[in-house]
Enzyme design. Structure first.
Site, PDB file in Angstrom:
ATOM      1  N   CYS A   8       0.852  -1.184   0.000  1.00 20.97           N
ATOM      2  CA  CYS A   8       0.000   0.000   0.000  1.00 20.97           C
ATOM      3  C   CYS A   8       0.888   1.234   0.000  1.00 20.97           C
ATOM      4  CB  CYS A   8      -0.923   0.012   1.216  1.00 20.97           C
ATOM      5  SG  CYS A   8      -1.912   1.520   1.267  1.00 20.97           S
ATOM      6  N   GLY A   9       0.920   1.931  -1.131  1.00 19.54           N
ATOM      7  CA  GLY A   9       1.801   3.079  -1.267  1.00 19.54           C
ATOM      8  C   GLY A   9       1.403   4.265  -0.414  1.00 19.54           C
ATOM      9  N   HIS A  10       0.092   4.522  -0.286  1.00 19.49           N
ATOM     10  CA  HIS A  10      -0.298   5.667   0.546  1.00 19.49           C
ATOM     11  C   HIS A  10       0.085   5.408   1.993  1.00 19.49           C
ATOM     12  CE1 HIS A  10      -3.934   3.839   2.452  1.00 19.49           C
ATOM     13  NE2 HIS A  10      -3.878   4.897   3.255  1.00 19.49           N
ATOM     14  N   ASP A  56     -10.363   4.286  -3.184  1.00 21.80           N
ATOM     15  CA  ASP A  56      -9.190   4.993  -2.672  1.00 21.80           C
ATOM     16  C   ASP A  56      -9.367   6.492  -2.864  1.00 21.80           C
ATOM     17  OD1 ASP A  56      -6.602   5.784  -1.908  1.00 21.80           O
ATOM     18  OD2 ASP A  56      -5.725   3.974  -2.745  1.00 21.80           O
ATOM     19  N   GLY A  67      -1.072   4.386  -4.201  1.00 24.31           N
ATOM     20  CA  GLY A  67       0.371   4.342  -4.377  1.00 24.31           C
ATOM     21  C   GLY A  67       0.877   3.126  -5.116  1.00 24.31           C
ATOM     22  N   SER A  68       0.447   1.925  -4.696  1.00 28.59           N
ATOM     23  CA  SER A  68       0.880   0.718  -5.410  1.00 28.59           C
ATOM     24  C   SER A  68       0.278   0.677  -6.807  1.00 28.59           C
ATOM     25  CB  SER A  68       0.500  -0.538  -4.625  1.00 28.59           C
ATOM     26  OG  SER A  68      -0.894  -0.566  -4.342  1.00 28.59           O
TER      27      SER A  68
END
Length: 343
Positions: free
Chosen positions: A87-89, A248, A253-254
């Site tokens: 999870c990028g965020h 989202d 992010g991902s």
């Protein structure tokens, strides 16, 4: 239960970081720990993600012991449906959290925090510039395109063409034009239903496999991309639908890392060329680029950089009473009653 959390958001997407109240998490690897949590203490996820303490689109993380020697910290990600590999965020928020809480000593002009998550090690760079408060960037695991131009029949929509790409998790990418949508917030409810329908259809059609780890072989969701202006300005608008009908608030992010790999494979984004990715929330933007080329198994891949801003929103103490029939939470969300897309 008695659980304390730190609350943050990245570009509008929430992150609930569990600080106390966890049992001992057992496992030799981080993926073993995910399995242990899923099988033995999933009530904590439901307790914190679901109503009345959370909501349908809540997102959270649990800190566990890393098993990679170079990792400064390790985290497991959770949502309304279960657990995910990247999870990028969350990484952007956790980078700042690790520095601010002394997990990693701050340096100038930015601090490197090596964060282990289920998909691998994510080098994360936290800015110490006060004028760029909250600014964090990370480098993805090798990100690659699994398949392009896949035809899939989606109930009540018809046959559409999608691309499937990986940025720590697999996502399907589909154009707004194919769905009769825009990337405006007014279309968000429709996007959730349509995005989930696309995800479900692809799962029935294709067996998703990661070339190096079978535990990473699943479709996390669908990203609906607004192609408008793609060739004329440095901006892409996208809506990410993941887990169980979860939307989202950030550009994802991902998903952005996966999108960068896809754009590069299509010849639309060169190495070190920046592109801005925007969500349905005003001023919710990630900036991304290809850092370098890489490989993943037999796939040509890239290392993507994704940057954004994370901020604190508070701290919480969550408790329960034994007599409460809804102690572990429940889920509810608006359902579409109109505007079903037909093509």
């Amino acid at each position: 239960m008695r659980v304390t959390t730190c609350e943050m958001h990245t570009c509008g997407e929430p992150l609930r970081i569990v600080e106390t109240g966890l049992p001992d998490i057992i496992g030799n690897t981080i993926l073993d720990k995910v399995a242990f949590i899923r099988e033995n203490c999933d009530d904590i996820r439901k307790f914190l993600m679901h109503e009345p303490r959370g909501h349908h689109d809540m997102f959270g993380t649990l800190r566990v012991e890393p098993d990679l020697p170079s990792a400064d910290a390790a985290f497991v990600f959770m949502n309304n449906e279960g657990y995910t590999t990247m999870c990028g965020h969350a990484i952007i928020a956790l980078g700042r959290y690790c520095v601010d809480n002394g997990i990693v000593e701050a340096e100038e002009p930015e601090t490197l925090v090596n964060i282990q998550c289920p998909c691998g090690l994510i080098p994360t760079y936290v800015s110490s510039n006060k004028e760029r408060s909250g600014r964090v960037r990370f480098h993805s695991v090798p990100s690659f395109v699994l398949q392009m131009d896949v035809s899939v029949r989606v109930p009540k929509i018809g046959v559409i063409t999608v691309d499937i790409s990986y940025g720590g998790a697999f996502y399907a990418f589909v154009s707004t034009d194919a769905l009769g949508l825009t990337s405006k917030a007014a279309d968000a409810l429709t996007a959730v239903e349509v995005g989930q329908a696309v995800t479900n259809a692809i799962k029935k059609l294709i067996k998703i496999k990661h070339p190096e780890n079978e535990d990473l072989g699943f479709l996390a969701g669908t990203i609906i991309v607004d192609r408008t202006g793609l060739d004329t300005k440095n901006l892409v608008r996208q809506m990410a639908v993941f887990a169980d009908h979860e939307l989202d608030r950030s550009p994802c992010g991902s998903g952005t890392a996966a999108h960068i790999a896809l754009l590069h494979a299509k010849g639309l984004l060169g190495v070190n060329c920046e592109k801005t990715f925007q969500s349905i929330v005003n001023d919710s933007k990630f900036v991304g680029r290809v850092i370098r080329k890489a490989t993943c198994g037999l796939f040509d891949a890239v290392i993507a950089e994704v940057g954004g801003n994370a901020y604190y929103t508070g701290r919480s103490l969550f408790t329960s009473e034994d007599e409460d029939p809804l102690m572990t939470g429940f889920t509810s969300r608006p359902r579409m009653t109109a505007h079903t897309i037909e093509t």
